[in-house]
Every structure is written in C-alpha cells, then in structure tokens.
Scaffold this motif. Sequence first.
Motif, PDB file in Angstrom:
ATOM      1  N   TYR A 154       0.859  -1.189   0.000  1.00 20.89           N
ATOM      2  CA  TYR A 154       0.000   0.000   0.000  1.00 20.89           C
ATOM      3  C   TYR A 154       0.889   1.231   0.000  1.00 20.89           C
ATOM      4  O   TYR A 154       1.887   1.296   0.728  1.00 20.89           O
ATOM      5  N   ASP A 156       1.184   5.752  -1.327  1.00 28.05           N
ATOM      6  CA  ASP A 156       0.538   7.013  -1.690  1.00 28.05           C
ATOM      7  C   ASP A 156       1.288   7.635  -2.854  1.00 28.05           C
ATOM      8  O   ASP A 156       2.520   7.546  -2.926  1.00 28.05           O
ATOM      9  N   THR A 158       1.968  11.193  -3.975  1.00 27.70           N
ATOM     10  CA  THR A 158       1.856  12.536  -3.395  1.00 27.70           C
ATOM     11  C   THR A 158       1.571  13.576  -4.484  1.00 27.70           C
ATOM     12  O   THR A 158       1.692  13.275  -5.679  1.00 27.70           O
ATOM     13  N   TRP A 215     -11.500   3.745  -1.613  1.00 30.69           N
ATOM     14  CA  TRP A 215     -10.259   4.513  -1.537  1.00 30.69           C
ATOM     15  C   TRP A 215     -10.465   5.920  -0.945  1.00 30.69           C
ATOM     16  O   TRP A 215      -9.550   6.486  -0.356  1.00 30.69           O
ATOM     17  N   ASN A 219      -8.078   6.876   2.000  1.00 31.37           N
ATOM     18  CA  ASN A 219      -7.311   8.125   1.981  1.00 31.37           C
ATOM     19  C   ASN A 219      -7.569   8.963   3.236  1.00 31.37           C
ATOM     20  O   ASN A 219      -6.654   9.571   3.800  1.00 31.37           O
ATOM     21  N   GLU A 220      -8.827   8.977   3.655  1.00 33.33           N
ATOM     22  CA  GLU A 220      -9.173   9.731   4.861  1.00 33.33           C
ATOM     23  C   GLU A 220      -8.528   9.113   6.102  1.00 33.33           C
ATOM     24  O   GLU A 220      -7.965   9.815   6.941  1.00 33.33           O
ATOM     25  N   ASN A 223      -4.649   9.548   5.800  1.00 35.22           N
ATOM     26  CA  ASN A 223      -4.209  10.885   5.390  1.00 35.22           C
ATOM     27  C   ASN A 223      -3.365  10.826   4.109  1.00 35.22           C
ATOM     28  O   ASN A 223      -2.255  11.362   4.033  1.00 35.22           O
ATOM     29  N   LEU A 224      -3.915  10.157   3.098  1.00 39.45           N
ATOM     30  CA  LEU A 224      -3.213   9.982   1.819  1.00 39.45           C
ATOM     31  C   LEU A 224      -3.770  10.936   0.773  1.00 39.45           C
ATOM     32  O   LEU A 224      -4.936  11.324   0.821  1.00 39.45           O
ATOM     33  N   HIS A 225      -2.918  11.273  -0.207  1.00 36.89           N
ATOM     34  CA  HIS A 225      -3.353  12.106  -1.323  1.00 36.89           C
ATOM     35  C   HIS A 225      -4.038  11.252  -2.383  1.00 36.89           C
ATOM     36  O   HIS A 225      -5.134  11.572  -2.852  1.00 36.89           O
ATOM     37  N   ASN A 226      -3.384  10.173  -2.773  1.00 37.57           N
ATOM     38  CA  ASN A 226      -3.919   9.278  -3.805  1.00 37.57           C
ATOM     39  C   ASN A 226      -3.461   7.860  -3.488  1.00 37.57           C
ATOM     40  O   ASN A 226      -2.511   7.348  -4.078  1.00 37.57           O
ATOM     41  N   GLY A 227      -4.131   7.250  -2.500  1.00 38.18           N
ATOM     42  CA  GLY A 227      -3.742   5.915  -2.066  1.00 38.18           C
ATOM     43  C   GLY A 227      -3.935   4.864  -3.147  1.00 38.18           C
ATOM     44  O   GLY A 227      -4.882   4.922  -3.935  1.00 38.18           O
ATOM     45  N   GLN A 228      -3.013   3.928  -3.195  1.00 40.13           N
ATOM     46  CA  GLN A 228      -3.061   2.836  -4.162  1.00 40.13           C
ATOM     47  C   GLN A 228      -2.553   1.564  -3.497  1.00 40.13           C
ATOM     48  O   GLN A 228      -1.922   1.608  -2.431  1.00 40.13           O
TER      49      GLN A 228
END
Length: 260
Positions: A154, A156, A158, A215, A219-220, A223-228
Amino acid sequence: MEKYEGYDKHSTKVFCEAFNIGASSFKHKKRRQAALDKVRLSHDVIEEKIGRENFFYTKSKGGLINILNCNIGNKDMNVIETILKIILEEKIVPVQAEYARVTGKSQSTISDHINFLKKNNIILPAPTETVIVSSKETGEILSKYEKKIGDYVYYDITPNGSYVKLDEGNQVFANNMYKKLWTMEYFQIGRMQQKYSIYESDLKGFKTNVNKLVWVKMNEEFNLHNGQRKIIPNINPEVKQQLIEYFGIGACNHGKGTAC
C-alpha cells in the motif's frame, strides 16, 4: 594440466551450443569477441589451439547471471539486478516509475526488462483462484473471474508525483481495512446480484464506484493524497532464495504472510 583444474573443456561447436552463440557469427572477429565478452560475464574462459582446432575451457564465476540461467541478450544486467532487488527488499514501491527513477532509465526500457523477466519465468504470474457467483433461483452462472492471490503493498502518490510506501505497521492495518471495506461493499453487490440475477457485465460501473468509495475512506483514514495498492511481483521460488542470498537481504522481508 593443473591450470585447467575445475574447468570444462569444449570444442568450438559445443562451446557455441552451450552458450547460445551462432556458429556462423563466431567466425567473424568482432562478433566472436563480443560473444566471448558476454560469456566472460559469467564464466572464466581460456581458449587454446590444439593442432588445427580451438578448444575452450570454461568455469562458472557464479553470480546473478548464473542464478537467472538464461541468455540475457542485449539486456542491461544492472537494470535487471535493480528491479529484482527492489522487489525482494520491499523498501521501494515496485512500480515502473520507481524502477525508472532508481536506474535512471526510461519506463519503456524498464517495461522491456520486466517483460524479459516474465518471459524467462523469473517473475511469474500471480496465483489465482476462480470466483463464481450463481443465481439462487436458477443456478445460472452470473459471473466468473480469476482473483489474484498474493501480498499487496500500500502506498501514496503525493501531489508532486512521488511514490511513498506506507510503513510496515500501517501496511498491515491498511490491508485489513481494505479487505474489510471491500467485503462489506461486495457482500451487498453479491447479494443483489444473486437476488436479481444481474450479470457481471452490468455491474462494472457499480464496482468502479465502489472501488472509488473504498479509496476515499482509505485516503481519509491514512491521510493519503492518492492511495493505491499493488500486488507484489511473484519471484519464481526456484531462484528466489538464491537471489535473497545474492543480494544479502538476509531474513525474508515479507511480513504479510508470503512464504520465502
């Protein structure tokens, strides 16, 4: 002959066959030298003329090329080594953009080398299990697909495009949360699919929206910008332990359940 102790003796014909060298190209000086230089990456080579015939004495140097046990052709061994090391160390997100960043090569070059590793069964397809959803009323198969089995990493992406892997503690937490969210949402999909006999093709858009929803929550939470997430490439077990030892990685890094 003490100087040849531990060496294998080959006629020119057998030498070419053993190292995948075209016999005709071996007659040309420049191609012959190029072929010998490539063999010397993995073997010590002594050439000796006996009468009118040339003989070649070879001894393996060991190392990565012998572990892989395939003809690398025009591939860059440094790129191959970096890709495999990144996968096994699990310190960097195993995606093409990161391989390219570390090696300084283009993503097309990286893609070419990954395809080479797949073609030669160094990187294997992820194992799969068949998932079937049938109508409760008629027993008709509504959907059938192959679910990949393996460990996931997992990470992020950024705002500046960097790939940042979640730390080990959050890897476990993220994996558990992702599976829980998907199970909750997919349970609703499966129940609806079975009750109303909805075919898989009619659920694609709905599943895409569910994935986005999962997602948003991930992300919430982290605290991720674009979790993958990405499944960790599956290194052939026949060479995996040898590679771990070659890179000096030591104990297995897979902390999420994959056997070494």
